[in-house]
Design a protein around this motif. Structure first.
Motif, PDB file in Angstrom:
ATOM      1  N   ILE A 225      11.633  12.865   2.652  1.00 20.89           N
ATOM      2  CA  ILE A 225      11.864  12.998   4.097  1.00 20.89           C
ATOM      3  C   ILE A 225      12.825  11.948   4.644  1.00 20.89           C
ATOM      4  O   ILE A 225      13.396  12.129   5.723  1.00 20.89           O
ATOM      5  N   GLU A 226      13.043  10.836   3.879  1.00 15.63           N
ATOM      6  CA  GLU A 226      13.925   9.786   4.408  1.00 15.63           C
ATOM      7  C   GLU A 226      14.342   8.848   3.281  1.00 15.63           C
ATOM      8  O   GLU A 226      13.576   8.587   2.354  1.00 15.63           O
ATOM      9  N   LYS A 227      15.595   8.335   3.377  1.00 18.66           N
ATOM     10  CA  LYS A 227      16.095   7.332   2.436  1.00 18.66           C
ATOM     11  C   LYS A 227      16.505   6.089   3.220  1.00 18.66           C
ATOM     12  O   LYS A 227      17.292   6.173   4.160  1.00 18.66           O
ATOM     13  N   ILE A 228      15.952   4.927   2.808  1.00 22.11           N
ATOM     14  CA  ILE A 228      16.279   3.658   3.464  1.00 22.11           C
ATOM     15  C   ILE A 228      16.632   2.658   2.368  1.00 22.11           C
ATOM     16  O   ILE A 228      15.750   2.040   1.761  1.00 22.11           O
ATOM     17  N   GLY A 229      17.922   2.508   2.083  1.00 24.78           N
ATOM     18  CA  GLY A 229      18.349   1.591   1.033  1.00 24.78           C
ATOM     19  C   GLY A 229      17.741   1.968  -0.306  1.00 24.78           C
ATOM     20  O   GLY A 229      17.887   3.101  -0.785  1.00 24.78           O
ATOM     21  N   PRO A 230      17.008   1.023  -0.947  1.00 21.48           N
ATOM     22  CA  PRO A 230      16.410   1.317  -2.259  1.00 21.48           C
ATOM     23  C   PRO A 230      15.096   2.090  -2.162  1.00 21.48           C
ATOM     24  O   PRO A 230      14.491   2.396  -3.189  1.00 21.48           O
ATOM     25  N   ASP A 231      14.667   2.392  -0.937  1.00 20.32           N
ATOM     26  CA  ASP A 231      13.376   3.055  -0.744  1.00 20.32           C
ATOM     27  C   ASP A 231      13.569   4.523  -0.382  1.00 20.32           C
ATOM     28  O   ASP A 231      14.465   4.878   0.387  1.00 20.32           O
ATOM     29  N   VAL A 232      12.691   5.369  -0.942  1.00 19.33           N
ATOM     30  CA  VAL A 232      12.706   6.805  -0.650  1.00 19.33           C
ATOM     31  C   VAL A 232      11.335   7.180  -0.100  1.00 19.33           C
ATOM     32  O   VAL A 232      10.315   7.043  -0.790  1.00 19.33           O
ATOM     33  N   LYS A 233      11.308   7.624   1.161  1.00 20.94           N
ATOM     34  CA  LYS A 233      10.058   8.014   1.804  1.00 20.94           C
ATOM     35  C   LYS A 233       9.758   9.482   1.486  1.00 20.94           C
ATOM     36  O   LYS A 233      10.628  10.351   1.629  1.00 20.94           O
ATOM     37  N   CYS A 234       8.511   9.747   1.079  1.00 20.89           N
ATOM     38  CA  CYS A 234       8.125  11.104   0.686  1.00 20.89           C
ATOM     39  C   CYS A 234       6.774  11.468   1.300  1.00 20.89           C
ATOM     40  O   CYS A 234       5.892  10.614   1.445  1.00 20.89           O
ATOM     41  N   ARG A 235       6.632  12.759   1.635  1.00 20.89           N
ATOM     42  CA  ARG A 235       5.365  13.259   2.169  1.00 20.89           C
ATOM     43  C   ARG A 235       4.669  14.087   1.085  1.00 20.89           C
ATOM     44  O   ARG A 235       5.277  14.964   0.466  1.00 20.89           O
ATOM     45  N   CYS A 236       3.384  13.813   0.867  1.00 21.24           N
ATOM     46  CA  CYS A 236       2.614  14.535  -0.148  1.00 21.24           C
ATOM     47  C   CYS A 236       2.335  15.962   0.331  1.00 21.24           C
ATOM     48  O   CYS A 236       1.796  16.168   1.424  1.00 21.24           O
ATOM     49  N   THR A 237       2.704  16.934  -0.497  1.00 25.73           N
ATOM     50  CA  THR A 237       2.455  18.342  -0.167  1.00 25.73           C
ATOM     51  C   THR A 237       1.380  18.963  -1.057  1.00 25.73           C
ATOM     52  O   THR A 237       0.694  19.890  -0.638  1.00 25.73           O
TER      53      THR A 237
ATOM     54  N   ASP B  12       0.831  -1.197   0.000  1.00 27.15           N
ATOM     55  CA  ASP B  12       0.000   0.000   0.000  1.00 27.15           C
ATOM     56  C   ASP B  12       0.873   1.258   0.000  1.00 27.15           C
ATOM     57  O   ASP B  12       1.893   1.332   0.698  1.00 27.15           O
ATOM     58  N   ARG B  13       0.483   2.247  -0.807  1.00 25.47           N
ATOM     59  CA  ARG B  13       1.176   3.533  -0.927  1.00 25.47           C
ATOM     60  C   ARG B  13       2.652   3.354  -1.294  1.00 25.47           C
ATOM     61  O   ARG B  13       3.524   4.051  -0.766  1.00 25.47           O
ATOM     62  N   THR B  14       2.905   2.429  -2.202  1.00 25.74           N
ATOM     63  CA  THR B  14       4.258   2.196  -2.697  1.00 25.74           C
ATOM     64  C   THR B  14       4.261   2.316  -4.215  1.00 25.74           C
ATOM     65  O   THR B  14       3.366   1.799  -4.894  1.00 25.74           O
ATOM     66  N   ILE B  15       5.267   3.000  -4.740  1.00 26.72           N
ATOM     67  CA  ILE B  15       5.381   3.233  -6.182  1.00 26.72           C
ATOM     68  C   ILE B  15       6.760   2.780  -6.645  1.00 26.72           C
ATOM     69  O   ILE B  15       7.778   3.148  -6.043  1.00 26.72           O
ATOM     70  N   SER B  16       6.797   1.974  -7.697  1.00 27.60           N
ATOM     71  CA  SER B  16       8.082   1.552  -8.254  1.00 27.60           C
ATOM     72  C   SER B  16       8.601   2.615  -9.215  1.00 27.60           C
ATOM     73  O   SER B  16       7.826   3.334  -9.856  1.00 27.60           O
ATOM     74  N   VAL B  17       9.933   2.714  -9.315  1.00 31.92           N
ATOM     75  CA  VAL B  17      10.595   3.700 -10.174  1.00 31.92           C
ATOM     76  C   VAL B  17      11.508   2.953 -11.140  1.00 31.92           C
ATOM     77  O   VAL B  17      12.212   2.017 -10.751  1.00 31.92           O
ATOM     78  N   ASN B  18      11.526   3.367 -12.409  1.00 29.93           N
ATOM     79  CA  ASN B  18      12.278   2.629 -13.432  1.00 29.93           C
ATOM     80  C   ASN B  18      13.779   2.897 -13.403  1.00 29.93           C
ATOM     81  O   ASN B  18      14.566   2.133 -13.949  1.00 29.93           O
ATOM     82  N   TYR B  19      14.214   3.983 -12.773  1.00 29.47           N
ATOM     83  CA  TYR B  19      15.618   4.408 -12.808  1.00 29.47           C
ATOM     84  C   TYR B  19      16.344   3.856 -11.584  1.00 29.47           C
ATOM     85  O   TYR B  19      16.052   4.231 -10.444  1.00 29.47           O
ATOM     86  N   GLU B  20      17.324   2.971 -11.805  1.00 30.85           N
ATOM     87  CA  GLU B  20      17.984   2.284 -10.701  1.00 30.85           C
ATOM     88  C   GLU B  20      18.795   3.223  -9.815  1.00 30.85           C
ATOM     89  O   GLU B  20      19.024   2.933  -8.643  1.00 30.85           O
ATOM     90  N   GLY B  21      19.237   4.349 -10.357  1.00 30.70           N
ATOM     91  CA  GLY B  21      20.025   5.281  -9.561  1.00 30.70           C
ATOM     92  C   GLY B  21      19.189   6.303  -8.816  1.00 30.70           C
ATOM     93  O   GLY B  21      19.733   7.260  -8.244  1.00 30.70           O
ATOM     94  N   PHE B  22      17.872   6.107  -8.800  1.00 30.52           N
ATOM     95  CA  PHE B  22      16.977   7.096  -8.203  1.00 30.52           C
ATOM     96  C   PHE B  22      17.289   7.320  -6.724  1.00 30.52           C
ATOM     97  O   PHE B  22      17.436   8.462  -6.266  1.00 30.52           O
ATOM     98  N   ALA B  23      17.413   6.226  -5.953  1.00 30.90           N
ATOM     99  CA  ALA B  23      17.637   6.356  -4.511  1.00 30.90           C
ATOM    100  C   ALA B  23      18.986   6.996  -4.211  1.00 30.90           C
ATOM    101  O   ALA B  23      19.159   7.630  -3.159  1.00 30.90           O
ATOM    102  N   GLU B  24      19.954   6.841  -5.100  1.00 36.48           N
ATOM    103  CA  GLU B  24      21.270   7.446  -4.885  1.00 36.48           C
ATOM    104  C   GLU B  24      21.258   8.934  -5.206  1.00 36.48           C
ATOM    105  O   GLU B  24      21.940   9.731  -4.553  1.00 36.48           O
ATOM    106  N   ASP B  25      20.500   9.322  -6.228  1.00 42.04           N
ATOM    107  CA  ASP B  25      20.548  10.707  -6.702  1.00 42.04           C
ATOM    108  C   ASP B  25      19.761  11.673  -5.826  1.00 42.04           C
ATOM    109  O   ASP B  25      20.156  12.828  -5.654  1.00 42.04           O
ATOM    110  N   VAL B  26      18.612  11.237  -5.296  1.00 35.19           N
ATOM    111  CA  VAL B  26      17.796  12.164  -4.517  1.00 35.19           C
ATOM    112  C   VAL B  26      18.393  12.352  -3.128  1.00 35.19           C
ATOM    113  O   VAL B  26      19.111  11.491  -2.613  1.00 35.19           O
ATOM    114  N   LYS B  27      18.074  13.496  -2.535  1.00 34.64           N
ATOM    115  CA  LYS B  27      18.527  13.794  -1.184  1.00 34.64           C
ATOM    116  C   LYS B  27      17.336  14.215  -0.336  1.00 34.64           C
ATOM    117  O   LYS B  27      16.327  14.710  -0.855  1.00 34.64           O
ATOM    118  N   VAL B  28      17.467  14.013   0.958  1.00 33.65           N
ATOM    119  CA  VAL B  28      16.424  14.463   1.878  1.00 33.65           C
ATOM    120  C   VAL B  28      16.274  15.978   1.742  1.00 33.65           C
ATOM    121  O   VAL B  28      17.263  16.716   1.749  1.00 33.65           O
TER     122      VAL B  28
END
Length: 614
Positions: free
Chosen positions: A269-281, A237-253
């Motif tokens: 708001i947070e990076k955990i391994g291959p997962d990037v946590k985001c808050r909807c604004t 639930d509330r999880t979205i896959s991303v096609n770009y493998e370097g996505f988690a490395e490139d983004v920053k909190v």
């Protein structure tokens, strides 16, 4: 040719069958065109002898003399030719052609399969009921999706005015798209439509994967996970896959993540391994395969993104599919340079030598804007993809960018489509917002060739109503433009690469001016390649343009261009015979009436003819 010199006497043509005096001192009437009782005509020829054609100084002496005499416009030049060059321009007027020359309609002329004239039922009915001036000039493109993929829904869209059906390779399988394409082709064959098929590649930019449902709603404050991991089971639930493998490395909190050009916004708001946590604004609707961009300190983060290829490995498979299915247009996402367009065109030519697939460049990135003119020159048309473009440049710059692209495409004689979020609210609601109507009106006022529905027709709840809004707004703004006589002051630069093409260009420019000044009912163009029809469309005349072509594929491609009503008709190099036959077929169907004034041009015989329908 300086048609301005002929306009004054030509204005008297409507009720007269007398010959037209042409004050062109440098030219002489051809004796081969002697007037007959039923038809008065004069044919003018300008000859450039071989010796003069190769003599630069001689040409420089001749041109001013011809222009002072009114024989040439400032845009015409004489270029070296190996053989004698003959320029023929015929101005003819007929108050009544010999009725014995008209070909009586046969039973097959009213059918579709073996008809001598192919035209769809909607155009035919519109011309019968409302006449020439009522026809819509702006073309409409509909994205086909789950809401509109059935045979009945496709026919309903065609009846409502769809000119081009777009299949988006971001969604669905090849089998699904193949069935849609074949349903469109079947509709054309059985009903006489000329609906073209456009295949849109996915591109290799960063985007979301598929969702377990057709769409998902992100609410304000919700926490969503964007992940590059591979899921064997359905997405949590509330999880979205991303096609770009370097996505988690490139983004920053602290980065801001934009979905589909800013339709939904998140804060990282947070990076955990291959997962990037985001808050909807900014809450909104999440659609499968939506484009993703992220901003840092007010600037677009694009270093890694810029290194991705324009055409991905999946895109090449989709392009092979499109070639095999014989689509009419292939639109390429996130074009960065003209080299990509040249590469794709050479690939299409190598894979299918008889193919005439047109390549449309989608202008939706900063790189596209930097190399705009070279990209448009290399392509067969352009699409202003405002959604993704608005994610890469400030929103307030999108309107001026749109106007610049539309203007440049018209100057270079390339059809242009305005797309993305035209009637976004109609995905969920039956009526558009006033701001959306104003946006559509502005695109029509800019004289764009076509408008495109995306999610509104692909998965919206009211696809036919959305199309009806585009149609009614287009008709109203076009009528207002004509009533106000708002002829643009836009200069159309010469685009011809050969002497013969220069003549065609001059003829079309002159024919369009004559059509406006004489207030003719329609322009007829007989074209085998579609080039002269395209040149007439570029001039944006007041009257509709009836484009007659022998090719079914050319007819479909012309259906994307402003003001063209494409017909499939077998014709010869004899213009008199072509006109007689055309008048007979159109009158038999009630699409034209005796006394209608038309101007006819042809790419077989470079001429202009002004004729009253007998």
């Amino acid at each position: 040719l300086a048609w301005q010199n002929t306009l004054a006497p030509l204005r008297k043509l409507r009720g007269s069958a007398t010959s037209v005096p042409l004050p062109l001192a440098a030219l002489s009437p051809s004796k081969a065109c002697s007037p007959s009782p039923g038809r008065m005509a004069q044919s003018l020829h300008s000859l450039a002898p071989p010796a003069l054609a190769g003599d630069t100084k001689g040409r420089q002496r001749l041109l001013p003399q011809l222009r002072r005499a009114g024989a040439l416009s400032p845009a015409v030049t004489l270029r070296p030719r190996r053989r004698t060059c003959q320029i023929s321009a015929t101005l003819s007027h007929s108050s009544g052609l010999d009725s014995t020359a008209l070909i009586p309609p046969s039973a097959s002329d009213y059918g579709i399969g073996g008809a001598a004239l192919d035209v769809d039922a909607v155009t035919e009915a519109e011309l019968k009921e409302n006449g020439f001036r009522s026809t819509r000039r702006t073309k409409l493109v509909c994205t086909i999706g789950p809401a509109t993929c059935g045979a009945e829904q496709l026919e309903a869209l065609a009846v409502s005015g769809m000119n081009v059906a777009r299949v988006n390779m971001c969604h669905g399988t090849h089998e699904w798209h193949r069935e849609v394409i074949r349903r469109v082709r079947r509709l054309n064959e059985e009903k006489g439509y000329a609906v073209a098929v456009m295949m849109d590649t996915e591109g290799s930019e960063i985007h979301m994967g598929d969702l377990p449902t057709p769409s998902a709603k992100a609410e304000d404050g919700e926490i969503w996970t964007f992940s590059v991991r591979y899921f064997n089971s359905p997405l949590p639930d509330r999880t979205i896959s991303v096609n770009y493998e370097g996505f988690a490395e490139d983004v920053k909190v602290g980065d801001e993540l934009l979905v589909d050009g800013g339709m939904v916004r998140f804060d990282v708001i947070e990076k955990i391994g291959p997962d990037v946590k985001c808050r909807c604004t900014d809450p909104g609707l999440l659609l499968p395969r939506a484009n993703l961009t992220f901003w840092r300190d007010g600037s677009l983060v694009r270093e890694r993104n810029a290194m991705l290829p324009t055409i991905s490995s999946k895109d090449w498979l989709d392009i092979d599919f499109g070639i095999a299915e014989g689509v009419d247009f292939i639109s390429i996402s996130f074009v960065k340079s003209a080299e990509v367009i040249h590469h794709l065109k050479s690939y299409i030519a190598a894979r299918s030598r008889e193919s005439d697939i047109a390549v449309i460049a989608k202008i939706e990135s900063i790189d596209s804007l930097k190399n705009l003119e070279e990209i448009i020159r290399a392509s067969d048309g352009a699409m202003v993809a405002r959604g993704d473009l608005g994610a890469q440049i400030p929103l307030e710059q999108v309107p001026s960018a749109q106007q610049k692209i539309v203007k440049l495409c018209r100057q270079l004689n390339k059809p242009v489509i305005v797309a993305s979020q035209l009637l976004e609210s109609m995905i969920e609601y039956p009526t558009p917002t006033r701001a959306e109507v104003a946006d559509v009106s502005e695109a029509v006022r800019q004289r764009a060739d076509a408008l495109m529905l995306s999610g509104e027709s692909a998965m919206g709840q009211y696809p036919e109503k959305a199309l009806a809004v585009l149609r009614s707004v287009s008709l109203r703004i076009e009528r207002w433009w004509r009533e106000e006589k708002r002829y643009e002051a836009m200069e159309l630069p010469g685009i011809s690469s050969s002497f013969s093409d220069s003549i065609s260009e001059e003829i079309c420019n002159s024919a369009a001016k004559m059509a406006n000044n004489l207030e003719v009912d329609a322009l007829f163009v007989y074209t085998k390649t579609g080039h002269m029809a395209s040149l007439l469309s570029r001039c944006r005349p007041d009257c509709p343009i009836f484009a007659f072509t022998t090719s079914t594929s050319v007819r479909r491609r012309l259906n994307l261009q402003w003001g063209l009503i494409p017909f499939r008709l077998s014709f010869s190099d004899d213009m008199e015979s072509n006109l007689n036959r055309t008048f007979s077929l159109l009158k038999a169907r009630g699409m034209i009436r005796s006394g209608d004034l038309v101007i006819a041009v042809s790419d077989m015989l470079q001429s202009i003819q002004v004729i009253n329908v007998p």
